[in-house]
Scaffold this active site. Structure first.
Site, PDB file in Angstrom:
ATOM      1  N   PHE A 132       0.817  -1.225   0.000  1.00 15.00           N
ATOM      2  CA  PHE A 132       0.000   0.000   0.000  1.00 15.00           C
ATOM      3  C   PHE A 132       0.843   1.264   0.000  1.00 15.00           C
ATOM      4  O   PHE A 132       0.313   2.344  -0.232  1.00 15.00           O
ATOM      5  CB  PHE A 132      -0.889   0.048   1.256  1.00 15.00           C
ATOM      6  CG  PHE A 132      -1.858  -1.089   1.350  1.00 15.00           C
ATOM      7  CD1 PHE A 132      -3.060  -1.048   0.680  1.00 15.00           C
ATOM      8  CD2 PHE A 132      -1.555  -2.216   2.096  1.00 15.00           C
ATOM      9  CE1 PHE A 132      -3.953  -2.102   0.746  1.00 15.00           C
ATOM     10  CE2 PHE A 132      -2.435  -3.276   2.174  1.00 15.00           C
ATOM     11  CZ  PHE A 132      -3.640  -3.220   1.496  1.00 15.00           C
ATOM     12  N   ALA A 142       2.502   4.164  -0.953  1.00 17.17           N
ATOM     13  CA  ALA A 142       2.592   4.920  -2.217  1.00 17.17           C
ATOM     14  C   ALA A 142       2.039   6.319  -1.977  1.00 17.17           C
ATOM     15  O   ALA A 142       1.290   6.544  -1.025  1.00 17.17           O
ATOM     16  CB  ALA A 142       1.785   4.232  -3.312  1.00 17.17           C
ATOM     17  N   ASN A 152       8.887   6.989  -5.555  1.00 20.31           N
ATOM     18  CA  ASN A 152       8.229   6.207  -4.505  1.00 20.31           C
ATOM     19  C   ASN A 152       7.364   5.089  -5.079  1.00 20.31           C
ATOM     20  O   ASN A 152       7.477   3.935  -4.678  1.00 20.31           O
ATOM     21  CB  ASN A 152       7.376   7.125  -3.625  1.00 20.31           C
ATOM     22  CG  ASN A 152       6.933   6.429  -2.352  1.00 20.31           C
ATOM     23  OD1 ASN A 152       7.646   5.567  -1.826  1.00 20.31           O
ATOM     24  ND2 ASN A 152       5.769   6.768  -1.865  1.00 20.31           N
ATOM     25  N   THR A 188      -5.447   1.339  -9.214  1.00 18.07           N
ATOM     26  CA  THR A 188      -6.457   2.410  -9.147  1.00 18.07           C
ATOM     27  C   THR A 188      -7.243   2.529 -10.442  1.00 18.07           C
ATOM     28  O   THR A 188      -6.736   2.217 -11.527  1.00 18.07           O
ATOM     29  CB  THR A 188      -5.751   3.763  -8.859  1.00 18.07           C
ATOM     30  OG1 THR A 188      -6.664   4.831  -9.094  1.00 18.07           O
ATOM     31  CG2 THR A 188      -4.562   3.993  -9.770  1.00 18.07           C
ATOM     32  N   TYR A 210       0.454  10.098 -11.519  1.00 19.40           N
ATOM     33  CA  TYR A 210       0.030   9.119 -10.511  1.00 19.40           C
ATOM     34  C   TYR A 210      -0.476   7.840 -11.196  1.00 19.40           C
ATOM     35  O   TYR A 210      -0.057   6.732 -10.883  1.00 19.40           O
ATOM     36  CB  TYR A 210      -1.071   9.728  -9.635  1.00 19.40           C
ATOM     37  CG  TYR A 210      -1.792   8.726  -8.783  1.00 19.40           C
ATOM     38  CD1 TYR A 210      -1.173   8.165  -7.676  1.00 19.40           C
ATOM     39  CD2 TYR A 210      -3.090   8.315  -9.100  1.00 19.40           C
ATOM     40  CE1 TYR A 210      -1.828   7.218  -6.904  1.00 19.40           C
ATOM     41  CE2 TYR A 210      -3.751   7.386  -8.332  1.00 19.40           C
ATOM     42  CZ  TYR A 210      -3.114   6.832  -7.230  1.00 19.40           C
ATOM     43  OH  TYR A 210      -3.766   5.891  -6.479  1.00 19.40           O
ATOM     44  N   PHE A 270     -11.698   2.017  -6.815  1.00 19.97           N
ATOM     45  CA  PHE A 270     -12.386   3.253  -7.141  1.00 19.97           C
ATOM     46  C   PHE A 270     -12.205   4.160  -5.908  1.00 19.97           C
ATOM     47  O   PHE A 270     -11.118   4.185  -5.365  1.00 19.97           O
ATOM     48  CB  PHE A 270     -13.813   2.937  -7.621  1.00 19.97           C
ATOM     49  CG  PHE A 270     -13.744   2.399  -9.050  1.00 19.97           C
ATOM     50  CD1 PHE A 270     -13.173   1.167  -9.317  1.00 19.97           C
ATOM     51  CD2 PHE A 270     -14.138   3.184 -10.120  1.00 19.97           C
ATOM     52  CE1 PHE A 270     -13.007   0.711 -10.626  1.00 19.97           C
ATOM     53  CE2 PHE A 270     -13.997   2.739 -11.436  1.00 19.97           C
ATOM     54  CZ  PHE A 270     -13.431   1.494 -11.684  1.00 19.97           C
ATOM     55  N   ASP A 284     -10.096  16.004 -13.859  1.00 21.44           N
ATOM     56  CA  ASP A 284     -11.163  15.169 -13.300  1.00 21.44           C
ATOM     57  C   ASP A 284     -12.026  14.570 -14.409  1.00 21.44           C
ATOM     58  O   ASP A 284     -12.747  15.308 -15.089  1.00 21.44           O
ATOM     59  CB  ASP A 284     -12.078  16.004 -12.394  1.00 21.44           C
ATOM     60  CG  ASP A 284     -11.588  16.097 -10.968  1.00 21.44           C
ATOM     61  OD1 ASP A 284     -10.830  15.211 -10.536  1.00 21.44           O
ATOM     62  OD2 ASP A 284     -11.967  17.067 -10.284  1.00 21.44           O
TER      63      ASP A 284
HETATM   64  N1  UFG Z   1     -14.329  17.251  -5.252  1.00 22.42           N
HETATM   65  C1  UFG Z   1     -14.977  18.461  -5.065  1.00 22.42           C
HETATM   66  N2  UFG Z   1     -14.552  19.262  -4.049  1.00 22.42           N
HETATM   67  C2  UFG Z   1     -13.532  18.916  -3.223  1.00 22.42           C
HETATM   68  C3  UFG Z   1     -12.882  17.671  -3.409  1.00 22.42           C
HETATM   69  C4  UFG Z   1     -13.314  16.880  -4.448  1.00 22.42           C
HETATM   70  O1  UFG Z   1     -15.884  18.819  -5.809  1.00 22.42           O
HETATM   71  O2  UFG Z   1     -13.189  19.691  -2.313  1.00 22.42           O
HETATM   72  C5  UFG Z   1     -14.799  16.378  -6.325  1.00 22.42           C
HETATM   73  C6  UFG Z   1     -13.719  16.040  -7.314  1.00 22.42           C
HETATM   74  O3  UFG Z   1     -13.648  17.001  -8.332  1.00 22.42           O
HETATM   75  C7  UFG Z   1     -14.176  14.660  -7.790  1.00 22.42           C
HETATM   76  C8  UFG Z   1     -14.888  14.056  -6.585  1.00 22.42           C
HETATM   77  O4  UFG Z   1     -15.182  15.164  -5.733  1.00 22.42           O
HETATM   78  O5  UFG Z   1     -15.102  14.813  -8.808  1.00 22.42           O
HETATM   79  C9  UFG Z   1     -14.022  13.089  -5.811  1.00 22.42           C
HETATM   80  O6  UFG Z   1     -12.788  13.711  -5.563  1.00 22.42           O
HETATM   81  P1  UFG Z   1     -11.688  13.079  -4.614  1.00 22.42           P
HETATM   82  O7  UFG Z   1     -10.540  14.043  -4.600  1.00 22.42           O
HETATM   83  O8  UFG Z   1     -12.282  12.680  -3.321  1.00 22.42           O
HETATM   84  O9  UFG Z   1     -11.297  11.743  -5.360  1.00 22.42           O
HETATM   85  P2  UFG Z   1     -10.801  11.551  -6.854  1.00 22.42           P
HETATM   86  O10 UFG Z   1     -11.932  10.902  -7.591  1.00 22.42           O
HETATM   87  O11 UFG Z   1     -10.246  12.778  -7.467  1.00 22.42           O
HETATM   88  O12 UFG Z   1      -9.549  10.625  -6.600  1.00 22.42           O
HETATM   89  C10 UFG Z   1      -9.690   9.268  -6.321  1.00 22.42           C
HETATM   90  C11 UFG Z   1      -8.504   8.754  -5.547  1.00 22.42           C
HETATM   91  C12 UFG Z   1      -7.245   8.895  -6.358  1.00 22.42           C
HETATM   92  C13 UFG Z   1      -7.456   8.262  -7.672  1.00 22.42           C
HETATM   93  C14 UFG Z   1      -8.658   8.829  -8.340  1.00 22.42           C
HETATM   94  C15 UFG Z   1      -8.961   8.226  -9.655  1.00 22.42           C
HETATM   95  O13 UFG Z   1      -8.378   9.471  -4.363  1.00 22.42           O
HETATM   96  O14 UFG Z   1      -6.188   8.292  -5.670  1.00 22.42           O
HETATM   97  O15 UFG Z   1      -9.775   8.621  -7.526  1.00 22.42           O
HETATM   98  O16 UFG Z   1      -9.732   9.133 -10.378  1.00 22.42           O
HETATM   99  F1  UFG Z   1      -6.389   8.492  -8.469  1.00 22.42           F
END
Ligand code: UFG
Length: 328
Positions: free
Chosen positions: A73, A75, A92, A117, A141, A169, A284
């Site tokens: 894990f 990373a 890393n 991921t 990443y 996910f 995103d």
């Molecule tokens: N979001 C907001 N406001 C915030 C934070 C997030 O609107 O303050 C939105 C993001 O734009 C996204 C969703 O909420 O649409 C989820 O965002 P997260 O940052 O919680 O998670 P991510 O989907 O960006 O990231 C996750 C994992 C990563 C992985 C990624 C794959 O945390 O490690 O999914 O897409 F790479």
């Protein structure tokens, strides 16, 4: 089985350590505690503080006991940071993982479960995502995680590594007893940020983009409960055969939007949770949710938590009982 868990003091790692201990395995955690927390490590496991870059430390550890398998894990996971400082991620997530695979090869350890991921799919051509959709990460990443899937595939063929890449996910929630949960510094993930607003630690949450081609205009993600992730890891390591490379999506199959998360958190916490609509965050994808059929069929795994309200509830119980996160 005796199992080495790198990064076992982190969010997903610590829940998997607990799942392994519950299943009767003998667990040794190897963690440098740069992001992990000693308090998150189950008392039935032993914790060795060390860094994957330190080849001798790993060699010594693996020489001590007969490890049957390893879960990896340790990373970095901040997509934006990986864009700003890619070499930090390659060092890393790739170089240190290669070192680990070498040490496992030397020590005769053949079972290996890897945190991959959904970011390896980049902007997938369709949702729900099946494993046969071409992988095309769109940030460093994701590149580092895909590179390690390739190293595992080639190692399976060359020296008999039994490798399983679990493509998570969005990990979410906390343990049912609220003793371990999500504590990142800085916090970048949606659910903990929303709950920090409910706790009065932030004034509002920003909604990154409201013009996506989704039902309510905000991004959809597949929030998978961290204890369901843990049970997938336990199934994966217990069923892993030598010389075989496997890969599975680990998700619920449900796409939940940013607005739906905020609504769920309002219902769970009773707090108004002010939200500000802002432009999109770079990188995103509009929607990412899994088709989990393969892992259900081949590993006999299915998620216990499919209701987003219940998932947020477990996270809320953790945040309420640990408003400042872990004490360390
Ligand atoms: N979001 C907001 N406001 C915030 C934070 C997030 O609107 O303050 C939105 C993001 O734009 C996204 C969703 O909420 O649409 C989820 O965002 P997260 O940052 O919680 O998670 P991510 O989907 O960006 O990231 C996750 C994992 C990563 C992985 C990624 C794959 O945390 O490690 O999914 O897409 F790479």
């Amino acid at each position: 089985m005796k199992i080495l868990v790198t990064g076992g003091a982190g969010y997903v790692g610590s829940h998997c350590v607990r799942g392994l201990c519950d299943a009767g395995h003998d667990v040794v955690v190897f963690d440098n505690l740069c992001h992990g927390h000693a308090a998150a490590v189950d008392s039935r496991a032993s914790l060795v503080r060390g860094d994957l870059a330190d080849a001798n430390a790993l060699r010594t550890l693996l020489a001590v006991g007969e490890f049957a398998g390893a879960m990896h894990f340790a990373a970095f996971l901040d997509v934006n940071e990986s864009v700003r400082d890619p070499l930090k991620y390659y060092e890393n997530n790739v170089i240190n993982t290669i070192h680990l695979l070498r040490r496992l090869s030397d020590a005769g350890v053949r079972r290996f479960v890897f945190s991959s991921t959904c970011a390896t799919y980049g902007e997938p051509e369709r949702c729900p995502i099946t494993e046969d959709i071409p992988q095309g990460p769109i940030n460093p990443y994701g590149h580092t995680k895909l590179a390690m899937e390739w190293a595992m595939r080639d190692s399976a063929a060359a020296w008999g590594l039994g490798g399983c890449a679990l493509r998570y996910f969005n990990a979410a929630g906390a343990s049912a007893d609220a003793t371990i949960g999500e504590d990142h510094d800085p916090e970048i993930h949606l659910i903990p940020i929303v709950l920090q607003v409910a706790l009065g630690q932030r004034e509002q949450v920003k909604i990154f983009g409201t013009d996506y081609p989704t039902p309510d205009g905000t991004c959809q993600r597949d929030y998978i409960h961290v204890e369901d992730l843990a049970s997938a890891h336990v199934r994966a390591i217990e069923t892993q055969e030598e010389g075989v490379f496997r890969y599975f999506n680990v998700g619920t199959g449900n796409g939940t939007s940013v607005r739906e998360i905020i609504e769920a958190a309002r219902a769970v916490t009773g707090h108004a949770i002010p939200a500000e609509e802002t432009p999109r965050r770079a990188g995103d994808p509009p929607a990412l949710y899994a088709d989990p059929t393969k892992i259900k069929t081949e590993l006999g795994w299915s998620p216990k938590h499919t209701d987003i309200g219940r998932i947020v509830e477990t996270a809320w119980a953790w945040h309420q009982s640990h408003p400042k996160g872990y004490d360390d």
